[in-house]
Design an enzyme around this catalytic site. Sequence first.
Site, PDB file in Angstrom:
ATOM      1  N   GLY A 175     -64.278 -95.925 -65.143  1.00  0.00           N
ATOM      2  CA  GLY A 175     -63.993 -95.811 -63.711  1.00  0.00           C
ATOM      3  C   GLY A 175     -63.218 -94.543 -63.409  1.00  0.00           C
ATOM      4  N   GLY A 408     -78.518 -57.699 -65.606  1.00  0.00           N
ATOM      5  CA  GLY A 408     -77.338 -58.342 -65.014  1.00  0.00           C
ATOM      6  C   GLY A 408     -76.499 -59.022 -66.080  1.00  0.00           C
ATOM      7  CB  ALA A 409     -77.395 -60.867 -69.152  1.00  0.00           C
TER       8      ALA A 409
HETATM    9  C1  HXC Z   1     -56.354-105.873 -66.521  1.00  0.00           C
HETATM   10  C2  HXC Z   1     -57.645-105.791 -68.386  1.00  0.00           C
HETATM   11  C3  HXC Z   1     -58.365-104.708 -67.850  1.00  0.00           C
HETATM   12  C4  HXC Z   1     -57.994-104.240 -66.569  1.00  0.00           C
HETATM   13  C5  HXC Z   1     -59.150-105.138 -69.789  1.00  0.00           C
HETATM   14  N1  HXC Z   1     -58.188-106.025 -69.577  1.00  0.00           N
HETATM   15  N2  HXC Z   1     -59.296-104.332 -68.737  1.00  0.00           N
HETATM   16  N3  HXC Z   1     -56.658-106.372 -67.724  1.00  0.00           N
HETATM   17  N4  HXC Z   1     -56.983-104.861 -65.938  1.00  0.00           N
HETATM   18  N5  HXC Z   1     -58.604-103.210 -66.005  1.00  0.00           N
HETATM   19  C6  HXC Z   1     -57.715-107.074 -70.495  1.00  0.00           C
HETATM   20  C7  HXC Z   1     -58.733-108.178 -70.663  1.00  0.00           C
HETATM   21  O1  HXC Z   1     -58.589-109.123 -69.649  1.00  0.00           O
HETATM   22  C8  HXC Z   1     -58.328-108.732 -72.026  1.00  0.00           C
HETATM   23  O2  HXC Z   1     -57.204-109.536 -71.863  1.00  0.00           O
HETATM   24  C9  HXC Z   1     -57.867-107.499 -72.768  1.00  0.00           C
HETATM   25  O3  HXC Z   1     -57.581-106.508 -71.783  1.00  0.00           O
HETATM   26  C10 HXC Z   1     -58.915-106.938 -73.698  1.00  0.00           C
HETATM   27  O4  HXC Z   1     -60.120-106.810 -72.970  1.00  0.00           O
HETATM   28  P1  HXC Z   1     -61.523-107.328 -73.520  1.00  0.00           P
HETATM   29  O5  HXC Z   1     -62.428-107.385 -72.360  1.00  0.00           O
HETATM   30  O6  HXC Z   1     -61.314-108.579 -74.325  1.00  0.00           O
HETATM   31  O7  HXC Z   1     -61.894-106.169 -74.533  1.00  0.00           O
HETATM   32  P2  HXC Z   1     -63.314-105.578 -74.835  1.00  0.00           P
HETATM   33  O8  HXC Z   1     -64.312-106.667 -75.043  1.00  0.00           O
HETATM   34  O9  HXC Z   1     -63.101-104.607 -75.948  1.00  0.00           O
HETATM   35  O10 HXC Z   1     -63.754-104.796 -73.514  1.00  0.00           O
HETATM   36  C11 HXC Z   1     -63.020-103.695 -73.060  1.00  0.00           C
HETATM   37  C12 HXC Z   1     -63.490-103.256 -71.654  1.00  0.00           C
HETATM   38  C13 HXC Z   1     -63.445-104.497 -70.708  1.00  0.00           C
HETATM   39  C14 HXC Z   1     -64.906-102.723 -71.752  1.00  0.00           C
HETATM   40  C15 HXC Z   1     -62.572-102.166 -71.183  1.00  0.00           C
HETATM   41  O11 HXC Z   1     -62.159-105.119 -70.852  1.00  0.00           O
HETATM   42  C16 HXC Z   1     -63.639-104.133 -69.287  1.00  0.00           C
HETATM   43  O12 HXC Z   1     -64.782-103.944 -68.836  1.00  0.00           O
HETATM   44  N6  HXC Z   1     -62.553-104.097 -68.521  1.00  0.00           N
HETATM   45  C17 HXC Z   1     -62.586-103.852 -67.106  1.00  0.00           C
HETATM   46  C18 HXC Z   1     -62.904-102.391 -66.861  1.00  0.00           C
HETATM   47  C19 HXC Z   1     -62.769-102.089 -65.411  1.00  0.00           C
HETATM   48  O13 HXC Z   1     -63.648-102.414 -64.602  1.00  0.00           O
HETATM   49  N7  HXC Z   1     -61.593-101.520 -65.037  1.00  0.00           N
HETATM   50  C20 HXC Z   1     -61.218-101.309 -63.678  1.00  0.00           C
HETATM   51  C21 HXC Z   1     -61.817 -99.983 -63.392  1.00  0.00           C
HETATM   52  S1  HXC Z   1     -61.405 -99.446 -61.829  1.00  0.00           S
HETATM   53  P3  HXC Z   1     -56.942-110.826 -72.774  1.00  0.00           P
HETATM   54  O14 HXC Z   1     -55.652-111.360 -72.266  1.00  0.00           O
HETATM   55  O15 HXC Z   1     -58.115-111.711 -72.559  1.00  0.00           O
HETATM   56  O16 HXC Z   1     -56.872-110.324 -74.167  1.00  0.00           O
HETATM   57  C22 HXC Z   1     -60.489 -98.146 -62.150  1.00  0.00           C
HETATM   58  C23 HXC Z   1     -60.166 -97.437 -60.918  1.00  0.00           C
HETATM   59  C24 HXC Z   1     -59.226 -96.322 -61.207  1.00  0.00           C
HETATM   60  O17 HXC Z   1     -60.128 -97.824 -63.201  1.00  0.00           O
HETATM   61  C25 HXC Z   1     -59.218 -95.547 -59.983  1.00  0.00           C
HETATM   62  C26 HXC Z   1     -58.234 -94.460 -60.045  1.00  0.00           C
HETATM   63  C27 HXC Z   1     -58.329 -93.669 -58.823  1.00  0.00           C
END
Ligand code: HXC
Length: 518
Positions: A175, A408-409
Amino acid sequence: MSKLKSMQELIGELRAKQEHVKQGGGADKLAKQREQGKMTARERVDALIDPGSMDEFGLFAEHRQTQLGMAGKQCAADGVVTGAATVDGRLIHFASQDFTVLGGSAGEVHSLKVADAMARSLKTGSPFVFINDSGGARVQEGIDSLSGYGQVFYHNVMLSGAVPQISLICGPCAGGAAYSPALTDFVIQTRQAQMFITGPQVIKQVTGEQITSEALGGADAHMVHSGVIHFVAENDEDALGICRRLLSFLPSNNLEEPPRVSTDDSVEPNSQLNDVVPTDPKKAYDVRDVIGGIVDQGDFLEVQPGYAPNMVVGFARIVGRSIGIIANQPSVLSGAIDINASVKASRFIRFCNAFNIPLVTFVDVPGYLPGVQQEYGGIIRHGAKLLFAYSAATVPKIQVILRKSYGGAHVAMSSRDLGADYVVAWPTAEVAVMGAEGAVEIVFRKEMQEAQDKAAKRAELIDLYRSTFASPYVAAGRRLVDDIIEPADTRRRLAQALEYLRAKRDYRPPKKHGLIPL
Ligand code: HXC
């Protein structure tokens, strides 16, 4: 009245708390991290810095969210290790996200810790290294996490051009979070990591396209297709090694010179160089063999080797001095400059200029790449970046013309007219508007049509054009080339030039900033 604790007891408590926080998300999560072939956040820091040099900031930082199950939930160091340390005895600041703590997600305090470490980098003129391994904005903290990321981005821009910024992508970087690395100078991605703005599932829903996350945002995808990253690392250890090596070429900030490392003081002629470049302009060779034969110990840190390989860029040293090298690569697209090559080289030139690293350019270029895709893609706009970047650069600029230098290069590749301080050519150099074959078609079309033996006439005219223009002597006669040198002697000549250009000062009219055609 409760009994006051003794100093021994207080120290004991402190140590226990420190130990507890350093366990991150706990033994199970740390074990899972290692099972995936990844180091933990703290192991990565240890592998980056000089042993025992770390000063940690915010070990006891905690989030302040009370909703969505977060009340009282302990998040060790709020999921990111930040601090100051030394690398090869030089100060850096760093942040290392801890995936074992809520997936390394970035809440408000987490991001403010990162931004604070960045602010300290800026104040102390030290490079900032950000090790990414995170699920992105912490969902439970809503807009506070967005605001935190905003702080990180803002600081990325404030640091830009003042201190070097290096991002390591060692796990997920999803993201908007990917925009922090994108704002930094160099991105190193491991083969275990993936980085994208929208993942495969969202893409499938929105566009119907199907792709694996590896093919979409893996290290090879970003090296070859997107150009987002600069180095592919086999694993965490490799990534940290690349980071240390990269730092060794760079000054700590824009007010310092790069460190001078005594690696190889000899400037003896290297006669092998006389045989690297074929005199036939149609024959290819690998320009990295030329670079390797000139720089200290043949040690060349190539940047973005898999992206636009028709343009080679990277760091090396001559007699211990860091230089930035830009070179056409005749073994890919004959070394022609396309959109990606222009953007790649321009960005590298601007980095070197910002950080006082002299530019050495090796030229063997037939021109800009022809093609509808190139024209539609904006080769005019993107190709102009190269002219802009070289002209605007005030660091010492040295041009070495190896062979073809056409059109040009020729002008774009750090020519005298764009402000090169020192231009040398090898005897194989051909400085011309275009190749002799193309030139005779334009200039002598009528003569060739009227000739009885058209092929013989064409060959004769090509020879005439080549002997008139296709050598370095005409350019040397016009002062576009300072000297024609034997290839074997290139290292000595560059060492001399870098020495006398050391104190170069070049002035530009005062303005807010120039307007590079973005
Ligand atoms: C809170 C999160 C989290 C998040 C992961 N976790 N991402 N908690 N906020 N963004 C937590 C999970 O709930 C889990 O907790 C632990 O971290 C490990 O995650 P898993 O999913 O078990 O690990 P894995 O299978 O390796 O997958 C990793 C991952 C997946 C691919 C990153 O967790 C995922 O898709 N997360 C969400 C990604 C996402 O959409 N992020 C928001 C993006 S928006 P537990 O307690 O169960 O262990 C963004 C906007 C920024 O970033 C904008 C800035 C301007």
